[in-house]
Design a protein around this motif. Sequence first.
Motif, short mmCIF file in Angstrom:
data_model
loop_
_atom_site.label_atom_id
_atom_site.label_comp_id
_atom_site.label_asym_id
_atom_site.label_seq_id
_atom_site.Cartn_x
_atom_site.Cartn_y
_atom_site.Cartn_z
N LEU A 80 6.73 6.57 3.43
CA LEU A 80 5.69 7.46 3.95
C LEU A 80 6.28 8.60 4.77
N VAL B 182 -1.70 -3.21 15.19
CA VAL B 182 -1.56 -2.12 16.17
C VAL B 182 -1.69 -2.68 17.58
N THR C 83 -3.91 9.68 -2.07
CA THR C 83 -4.39 10.85 -1.32
C THR C 83 -4.65 12.02 -2.27
N LEU D 157 -5.48 5.69 8.86
CA LEU D 157 -4.64 6.73 9.49
C LEU D 157 -4.38 7.84 8.49
N ILE D 158 -4.06 7.48 7.25
CA ILE D 158 -3.66 8.49 6.28
C ILE D 158 -4.86 9.04 5.51
N LEU E 279 -0.09 4.89 -1.81
CA LEU E 279 -0.85 5.77 -0.91
C LEU E 279 -0.70 7.26 -1.19
N PRO F 17 0.81 -1.23 0.00
CA PRO F 17 0.00 0.00 0.00
C PRO F 17 0.84 1.27 0.00
N GLN F 18 2.05 1.19 0.56
CA GLN F 18 2.89 2.41 0.62
C GLN F 18 3.23 2.93 -0.76
N PHE G 108 -4.68 -0.34 9.62
CA PHE G 108 -4.18 0.81 10.39
C PHE G 108 -3.74 1.94 9.49
N ILE G 109 -2.83 1.62 8.56
CA ILE G 109 -2.19 2.67 7.79
C ILE G 109 -3.18 3.42 6.89
N ASN H 46 -9.02 -4.48 10.94
CA ASN H 46 -7.73 -4.32 11.60
C ASN H 46 -6.81 -3.31 10.93
N ILE I 182 -7.03 3.52 19.02
CA ILE I 182 -6.11 2.94 20.01
C ILE I 182 -4.74 3.61 19.88
N TYR I 183 -4.30 3.75 18.63
CA TYR I 183 -2.98 4.33 18.38
C TYR I 183 -2.88 5.74 18.97
N THR J 187 -8.73 1.00 15.30
CA THR J 187 -7.26 0.87 15.37
C THR J 187 -6.57 2.22 15.51
N SER K 114 -5.33 -6.99 15.31
CA SER K 114 -4.75 -5.90 14.54
C SER K 114 -3.27 -5.78 14.88
#
Lengths: 272, 295
Positions: free
Chosen positions: B254, B119, A122, A210-211, A118, A114-115, A206-207, A204, A225-226, A222, B117
């Motif tokens: 990133l 995380v 965006t 997040l972005i 991404l 995904p990086q 996260f990335i 689950n 929590i972070y 997720t 997860s």
Amino acid sequence: MRSKLRPVAAILVSALFAVPLYYVLVNVFKPGDQIARTPASVPLPPTPANIHAVLTRPDGLFWVSLANSVLVTLLSIIVLTVLSAMLGHYLARSAKRWTKVLALILLAGLMIPPQVILIPVTEVLRLTGLMATIQGLVLFNVGYYVPFGVFVFTGFIRGVPVELEEAALLDGASRTQVFWRIVFPLLRPATASVLIFLGVWIWNDFIDPLIILGPSQGTTVTTGIYRSIGQYQADLGSVFALMFLATLPVLIFYLALQKQFVKGLTGGATKG
Amino acid sequence: MRRKPILPRVWHFASFGAPGVVVYLCFVMAPILISFGYSLTNHNPFNPPAEFVGLENYRLLFQDEQFLTALRVTTILTVIVVIVPNLLGLGVAVLLDRKGWLYNALRSMFFTPVILSSVVVSIIWTKLLDDRGPVNDALRALGVEHPPGWLSDPDLALYSVASIVCWQMLGFCVVVYLAGLQGVPAELLEAAEIDGAGPVRRFRAVTWPLLAPSLTINTVVLLISAFKTYDYVKVVTNGGPGSGTTATIAFDVLATGLDANHVGYASAMAMVMLVIVATLTTIVLRFLRRREVDL
């Protein structure tokens, strides 16, 4: 290994492996000061205070995150199932050379990190006004996971006799009707594995949230929590309770559908 | 025999194929092309306009100490994560390959981390491996005076992160190997036993070759997921301690592209990453598949 030794060895190895799980479970039900002093002890008596604190936080972090996670996950897996079942049908039933090329292009998507995509994603989302929205995240999930869905469905549809469809078409049903009324119900095992795997992955994830959802617009469980570990470093009880509550839906889902889970996972392995 | 299509092909594609393909092209394929385009420029969204710089980014990349470190970090991590859960997973699967409630329960337990997860897994281990966390408490209780700083020692942090990934992936390998073990015909094992083969010999000559497809799927899944390791690094160490001791390529892409806004340079990094993943996966897949065919 003789029969007496094997269960003992199995239990010992598993106990060692389970230490981190034990650590979370006992600390969910302990007051914060006890977590810091005796992190490994059994909670006696167990207290629901941490869970209560997370559920009644004034900012409603847990409930907002939960609603976002449920919405993103449900929308994504529904759209993904529909689109990948139909695309899988097209690929399985069309013998043209270019469909083979298309299948290869989709297969390549299974290994794209995904990086790599991404940053431009965006920008695509910003251009279309979908950045920092649930719809934007859902669309991205659909694009990113469609190869997995297609991969599972194509294999299954090849096992459905084409004569079945031809007979229904001769009887005057439209292709869409044939697919949804006759083929799709036969694909239940494939649908189950697609729903289960993508459900767990997207829940689950996260990335991407997040972005794509960004810092202010919304948190999923997720990312929630972070962010809360930074803010509530001292309040370990809440962190453990939040992790526990965020995992509970997936855990129930998994325990209820364990058989399908393992079948879905190993279908590819045993078929090769 | 060629079948005559009952409805026009174009219609079939437009209604069944197109929706999925369009979303895939927009959100995966187009971004890869855009990324490639950016990699040839010095694009920075806060400092337009972008200029075309050709292969300059790529040239700089291979002289960039930080990128070479990220490449090394990713390689070490990938090697550990491909080998350790594969080996341990095989061992645990052989151990649990029996019928009964006990073994069923233990199998489910091993699989539980797979559905957590990353995380959550990262946070659990951050707390466990803290300098004053339960792991070091236990070591002190056992008489170790200065237990290691698992996450704060620059020489150790990468191995700690790798261990966390291994812990989470182990259950996946166990389940895949268990499925493979169930596919080994009992008659073959019995025949080998009658011929006088001991348990080790039986495993090497009968079981292991038949586990080839399980080895393939585990290796490829581990390889791909190790290579894109991001979540663990972000949560557990944030690339540190020190400069880039745990920063993987996925993490650096990133950090450079979104935190530092050097989109052009980050895109070149992403392209290199893509080429490495694609090449490695193809080679490994071809090698392991050939092993399967030879049987």
